[in-house]
Design an enzyme around this catalytic site. Structure first.
Site, PDB file in Angstrom:
ATOM      1  N   ASN A  48       0.842  -1.200   0.000  1.00  0.00           N
ATOM      2  CA  ASN A  48       0.000   0.000   0.000  1.00  0.00           C
ATOM      3  C   ASN A  48       0.872   1.243   0.000  1.00  0.00           C
ATOM      4  OD1 ASN A  48      -2.270  -1.659   0.277  1.00  0.00           O
ATOM      5  ND2 ASN A  48      -2.155  -1.606   2.520  1.00  0.00           N
ATOM      6  N   HIS A  62      -4.519   2.737  14.023  1.00  0.00           N
ATOM      7  CA  HIS A  62      -5.392   1.645  13.581  1.00  0.00           C
ATOM      8  C   HIS A  62      -4.871   0.273  13.990  1.00  0.00           C
ATOM      9  CE1 HIS A  62      -6.592   4.538  10.132  1.00  0.00           C
ATOM     10  NE2 HIS A  62      -7.138   4.889  11.285  1.00  0.00           N
ATOM     11  N   LYS A  72       2.899  -5.586   9.392  1.00  0.00           N
ATOM     12  CA  LYS A  72       3.236  -4.665   8.290  1.00  0.00           C
ATOM     13  C   LYS A  72       4.663  -4.143   8.430  1.00  0.00           C
ATOM     14  CE  LYS A  72      -0.430  -2.399   9.733  1.00  0.00           C
ATOM     15  NZ  LYS A  72      -1.523  -1.442  10.021  1.00  0.00           N
ATOM     16  N   TYR A 132       3.729   0.609   2.520  1.00  0.00           N
ATOM     17  CA  TYR A 132       3.518  -0.513   3.441  1.00  0.00           C
ATOM     18  C   TYR A 132       3.634  -1.828   2.689  1.00  0.00           C
ATOM     19  CZ  TYR A 132       0.399   2.898   5.888  1.00  0.00           C
ATOM     20  OH  TYR A 132      -0.166   3.981   6.506  1.00  0.00           O
ATOM     21  N   ASP A 168     -10.794   9.127  12.360  1.00  0.00           N
ATOM     22  CA  ASP A 168      -9.665   9.038  13.296  1.00  0.00           C
ATOM     23  C   ASP A 168      -9.819   9.998  14.460  1.00  0.00           C
ATOM     24  OD1 ASP A 168      -7.085   8.293  10.794  1.00  0.00           O
ATOM     25  OD2 ASP A 168      -8.525   7.008  11.849  1.00  0.00           O
TER      26      ASP A 168
HETATM   27  C1  LIG Z   1      -6.141   0.414   4.787  1.00  0.00           C
HETATM   28  C2  LIG Z   1      -6.823   0.287   3.451  1.00  0.00           C
HETATM   29  C3  LIG Z   1      -7.771   1.203   3.047  1.00  0.00           C
HETATM   30  N1  LIG Z   1      -8.384   1.050   1.833  1.00  0.00           N
HETATM   31  C4  LIG Z   1      -9.343   2.049   1.414  1.00  0.00           C
HETATM   32  C5  LIG Z   1     -10.461   2.306   2.396  1.00  0.00           C
HETATM   33  C6  LIG Z   1     -10.773   3.775   2.178  1.00  0.00           C
HETATM   34  O1  LIG Z   1     -11.664   3.911   1.104  1.00  0.00           O
HETATM   35  C7  LIG Z   1      -9.439   4.376   1.769  1.00  0.00           C
HETATM   36  C8  LIG Z   1      -8.734   5.083   2.917  1.00  0.00           C
HETATM   37  O2  LIG Z   1      -8.755   4.203   4.013  1.00  0.00           O
HETATM   38  P1  LIG Z   1      -8.258   4.739   5.413  1.00  0.00           P
HETATM   39  O3  LIG Z   1      -8.838   6.108   5.671  1.00  0.00           O
HETATM   40  O4  LIG Z   1      -8.541   3.650   6.436  1.00  0.00           O
HETATM   41  O5  LIG Z   1      -6.688   4.884   5.183  1.00  0.00           O
HETATM   42  P2  LIG Z   1      -5.607   5.179   6.294  1.00  0.00           P
HETATM   43  O6  LIG Z   1      -6.145   6.090   7.338  1.00  0.00           O
HETATM   44  O7  LIG Z   1      -4.370   5.550   5.591  1.00  0.00           O
HETATM   45  O8  LIG Z   1      -5.412   3.732   6.971  1.00  0.00           O
HETATM   46  C9  LIG Z   1      -4.123   3.207   7.197  1.00  0.00           C
HETATM   47  O9  LIG Z   1      -3.570   3.984   8.215  1.00  0.00           O
HETATM   48  C10 LIG Z   1      -2.842   3.367   9.249  1.00  0.00           C
HETATM   49  C11 LIG Z   1      -1.710   4.303   9.614  1.00  0.00           C
HETATM   50  C12 LIG Z   1      -2.373   1.980   8.982  1.00  0.00           C
HETATM   51  O10 LIG Z   1      -1.397   1.509   9.558  1.00  0.00           O
HETATM   52  C13 LIG Z   1      -3.148   1.116   8.083  1.00  0.00           C
HETATM   53  O11 LIG Z   1      -2.296   0.620   7.061  1.00  0.00           O
HETATM   54  C14 LIG Z   1      -4.328   1.740   7.492  1.00  0.00           C
HETATM   55  O12 LIG Z   1      -5.375   1.572   8.420  1.00  0.00           O
HETATM   56  O13 LIG Z   1      -8.639   3.283   1.315  1.00  0.00           O
HETATM   57  C15 LIG Z   1      -8.087   0.001   0.987  1.00  0.00           C
HETATM   58  O14 LIG Z   1      -8.666  -0.106  -0.120  1.00  0.00           O
HETATM   59  N2  LIG Z   1      -7.161  -0.921   1.380  1.00  0.00           N
HETATM   60  C16 LIG Z   1      -6.517  -0.815   2.573  1.00  0.00           C
HETATM   61  O15 LIG Z   1      -5.680  -1.697   2.887  1.00  0.00           O
END
Ligand SMILES: Cc1cn([C@H]2C[C@H](O)[C@@H](COP(=O)(O)OP(=O)(O)O[C@H]3O[C@H](C)C(=O)[C@H](O)[C@H]3O)O2)c(=O)[nH]c1=O
Length: 175
Positions: A48, A62, A72, A132, A168
């Protein structure tokens, strides 16, 4: 790769072994065999990337409960971040404790985060990109979170977040 276990057993700060010549350097950034030599079985299935446009963007903190836990390997490939991991393993002597490390495109360090940990970061400059390697495929809707400023964990961030998602911002506090 040079592994340095953090105070939270099973998590490692990893430095590159750069092979320098007149062109620059070559370095191995990941190797299942070198991880195995450290006693870590880590066979990533997904990679990612997140771009964070503004300084002091906070993502996290998270985690996922069994059976959707993720290990990870996290690296900052542009800019710099203050990266935080929290040990959530109930049977761990450091359960509830956190560690923060600076990952930057200059120090080229990465952090290995085993299952049972929460992860978040605060960017320290604009346009910071985070890469990641993930042990498991993403399962939508299984993400859980800890609030960045929960007094229970008392994480000492270098700054307040200027940018944070509503999700968050509103994770429940540990009562
Ligand atoms: C994590 C993830 C998200 N998504 C989609 C879901 C949402 O539509 C969009 C953003 O998701 P999110 O707001 O949860 O993204 P982050 O806040 O960067 O989440 C990450 O942030 C913290 C720091 C972490 O360690 C994790 O890897 C992960 O939770 O990407 C995906 O399609 N695949 C994925 O593996």
């Amino acid at each position: 790769m040079r592994f340095h276990e953090t105070d939270l057993k099973g998590s490692y700060l990893i430095e590159l072994d750069e092979i320098n010549d007149e062109r620059g350097f070559f370095a191995r950034s990941f190797c299942t065999h070198e991880f195995l030599i450290q006693g870590i079985t880590f066979n990533p299935v997904q990679a990612n990337l997140s771009l964070n446009k503004r300084k002091h963007t906070l993502r996290g903190i998270h985690y996922q409960d069994p059976p959707h836990e993720e290990a990870k390997l996290v690296r900052c490939i542009r800019g710099s971040i203050f990266d935080v991991i929290i040990d959530l393993r109930e049977d761990s002597p450091t359960s509830g404790q956190w560690v923060g490390v600076e990952l930057t495109d200059k120090n080229r360090k990465s952090i290995y985060i085993p299952k049972g940990f929460a992860h978040g970061f605060l960017t320290l400059e604009p346009d910071s990109e985070v890469s990641y390697l993930m042990s498991d495929h993403h399962v939508p809707g299984k993400g859980l979170g800890i609030r960045w400023n929960d007094p229970f964990y008392n994480i000492q961030w270098p700054a307040e977040p200027a940018v944070i998602s509503d999700k968050d911002r509103n994770w429940p506090l540990v009562s």
